[in-house]
Design a protein around this motif. Structure first.
Motif, PDB file in Angstrom:
ATOM      1  N   TYR A 126       0.823  -1.213   0.000  1.00  0.00           N
ATOM      2  CA  TYR A 126       0.000   0.000   0.000  1.00  0.00           C
ATOM      3  C   TYR A 126       0.854   1.260   0.000  1.00  0.00           C
ATOM      4  CZ  TYR A 126      -3.025   3.557   2.188  1.00  0.00           C
ATOM      5  OH  TYR A 126      -3.700   4.706   2.501  1.00  0.00           O
ATOM      6  N   TYR A 127       2.012   1.225   0.648  1.00  0.00           N
ATOM      7  CA  TYR A 127       2.899   2.382   0.744  1.00  0.00           C
ATOM      8  C   TYR A 127       3.886   2.459  -0.411  1.00  0.00           C
ATOM      9  CZ  TYR A 127       1.073   2.719   5.490  1.00  0.00           C
ATOM     10  OH  TYR A 127       0.238   2.837   6.567  1.00  0.00           O
ATOM     11  N   LEU A 128       3.691   1.595  -1.417  1.00  0.00           N
ATOM     12  CA  LEU A 128       4.561   1.502  -2.599  1.00  0.00           C
ATOM     13  C   LEU A 128       5.971   1.055  -2.237  1.00  0.00           C
ATOM     14  CD1 LEU A 128       3.432   4.600  -4.711  1.00  0.00           C
ATOM     15  CD2 LEU A 128       2.385   2.328  -4.495  1.00  0.00           C
ATOM     16  N   ARG A 129       6.104   0.385  -1.114  1.00  0.00           N
ATOM     17  CA  ARG A 129       7.395  -0.218  -0.757  1.00  0.00           C
ATOM     18  C   ARG A 129       7.572  -1.500  -1.570  1.00  0.00           C
ATOM     19  NH1 ARG A 129       8.039  -1.599   5.148  1.00  0.00           N
ATOM     20  NH2 ARG A 129       6.159  -2.789   4.661  1.00  0.00           N
ATOM     21  N   LYS A 130       8.760  -1.674  -2.101  1.00  0.00           N
ATOM     22  CA  LYS A 130       9.029  -2.802  -2.983  1.00  0.00           C
ATOM     23  C   LYS A 130       9.592  -3.979  -2.189  1.00  0.00           C
ATOM     24  CE  LYS A 130      10.740  -3.325  -7.698  1.00  0.00           C
ATOM     25  NZ  LYS A 130      11.565  -2.710  -8.753  1.00  0.00           N
TER      26      LYS A 130
END
Length: 331
Positions: A310-314
């Motif tokens: 959701y936080y665009l952490r890969k």
């Protein structure tokens, strides 16, 4: 009713991670380091909830990368919602030459009448192919606790059932851990749920930061938390506990110092996930390739499928030193 199939194969999705899969099975330079043991690499997935297409795609991956893997393990919730909502994925799914282990989840023993299914029924649903696994079961009727040794890696995998035979398993587990300490073997445990609440989480994208713990994720310590913690405190060589249940990634230590790694659920239907899962996209699949390097104490994770939260952490690869308790790399 026909099953909808994803247009892009799991192998095409996995190809960008192929170099990590290869390196996860690799040892250090033998001319320089003379390491006595080989890395142990395998597939960890959980909460497949009777979804045949997801199961088939994971089995297809295991078959394609077989020479880099030793086995697969599914950590519970093989059934959909209840034991009546069951598909024999071993029978109807893509076959594999490598063993694909299983363990009991809370939905595997739940009935439509909101009661617990019998131990015999759960065993018949989840362990009807266990004769192919080459494992050592705890000695009791319809046993669902077992261990498997990997001598070339000096690793013992202990799989536990959190719903039946608890007192007998505690005694069996203590004895097995004592033997493991005497034999100086590294131990991995696997069960459906984390051993307890995680209170110390290293900085990694393989741990959800959605704030679940304040909402609903406090975990009552399981019956196996204390025996494992005592093994660690006595100098036993413990790697981690592999689990699922929460449907999102978790990576961290309990108050008593037990490292738990929960994998995001395998299915596209994803309540309690921290990312949106969409049919026929690269968010559809989700499982980890796990590599344990026994010589210097590394856990290496490679994510196949959904790798953005959701936080665009890969979440692509992660390397953790479980001896020094240090993150080596998160990418």
């Amino acid at each position: 009713m026909a099953i909808q199939r994803v247009s892009e194969s799991i192998i095409d999705i996995a190809k960008p991670m192929e170099r990590a899969i290869i390196q996860g099975s690799a040892s250090r330079c033998p001319f320089l380091f003379k390491d006595p043991f080989k890395p142990l690499q395998f597939v960890h997935f959980s909460d497949v909830h009777s979804m045949l297409d997801h199961w088939d795609r994971i089995m297809t991956f295991i078959n394609y990368y077989e020479k880099y893997l030793s086995f697969g393990i599914h950590t519970g919730d093989f059934c959909a919602g209840t034991i009546e909502e069951y598909t024999d994925l071993y029978e109807y799914g893509v076959p594999t030459d490598l063993p694909v282990l299983n363990c009991t989840g809370n939905h595997d023993r739940a009935t439509a009448a909101h009661e617990s299914a019998t131990k015999e029924a759960v065993h018949a649903h989840l362990f009807n192919r266990s004769y192919k696994w080459d494992v050592n079961f705890m000695d009791c009727d319809f046993s669902m606790a077992y261990y498997k040794d990997f001598p070339e890696s000096n690793i013992r995998l202990i799989v536990l059932d959190q719903y039946f035979d608890i007192e007998a398993q505690i005694a069996w587990l203590r004895d097995l851990l004592n033997r493991s300490k005497e034999e100086e073997m590294l131990v991995i445990t696997a069960m459906h749920q984390p051993t307890s609440t995680l209170v110390d989480c290293p900085e990694t994208t393989f741990n959800s930061i959605m704030g679940w713990q304040s909402a609903n994720e406090a975990v009552v310590p399981t019956s196996f938390e204390d025996p494992i913690a005592e093994f660690i405190e006595a100098g036993g060589k413990y790697v981690c506990n592999l689990c699922g249940h929460h449907h999102h990634d978790l990576f961290g230590y309990t108050e008593r110092g037990v490292l738990n790694i929960a994998v995001e659920m395998a299915t596209c239907w994803a309540p309690w996930d921290d990312s949106r899962r969409v049919f026929d996209t690269r968010s559809y699949d989700c499982f980890n390739v796990v590599s344990i390097e026994p010589n210097i104490g590394l856990i290496r994770l490679t994510r196949i499928g959904n790798n953005v939260d959701y936080y665009l952490r890969k979440k692509t690869t992660f390397c953790y030193d479980f001896v020094k308790k240090q993150v080596v790399y998160n990418g």
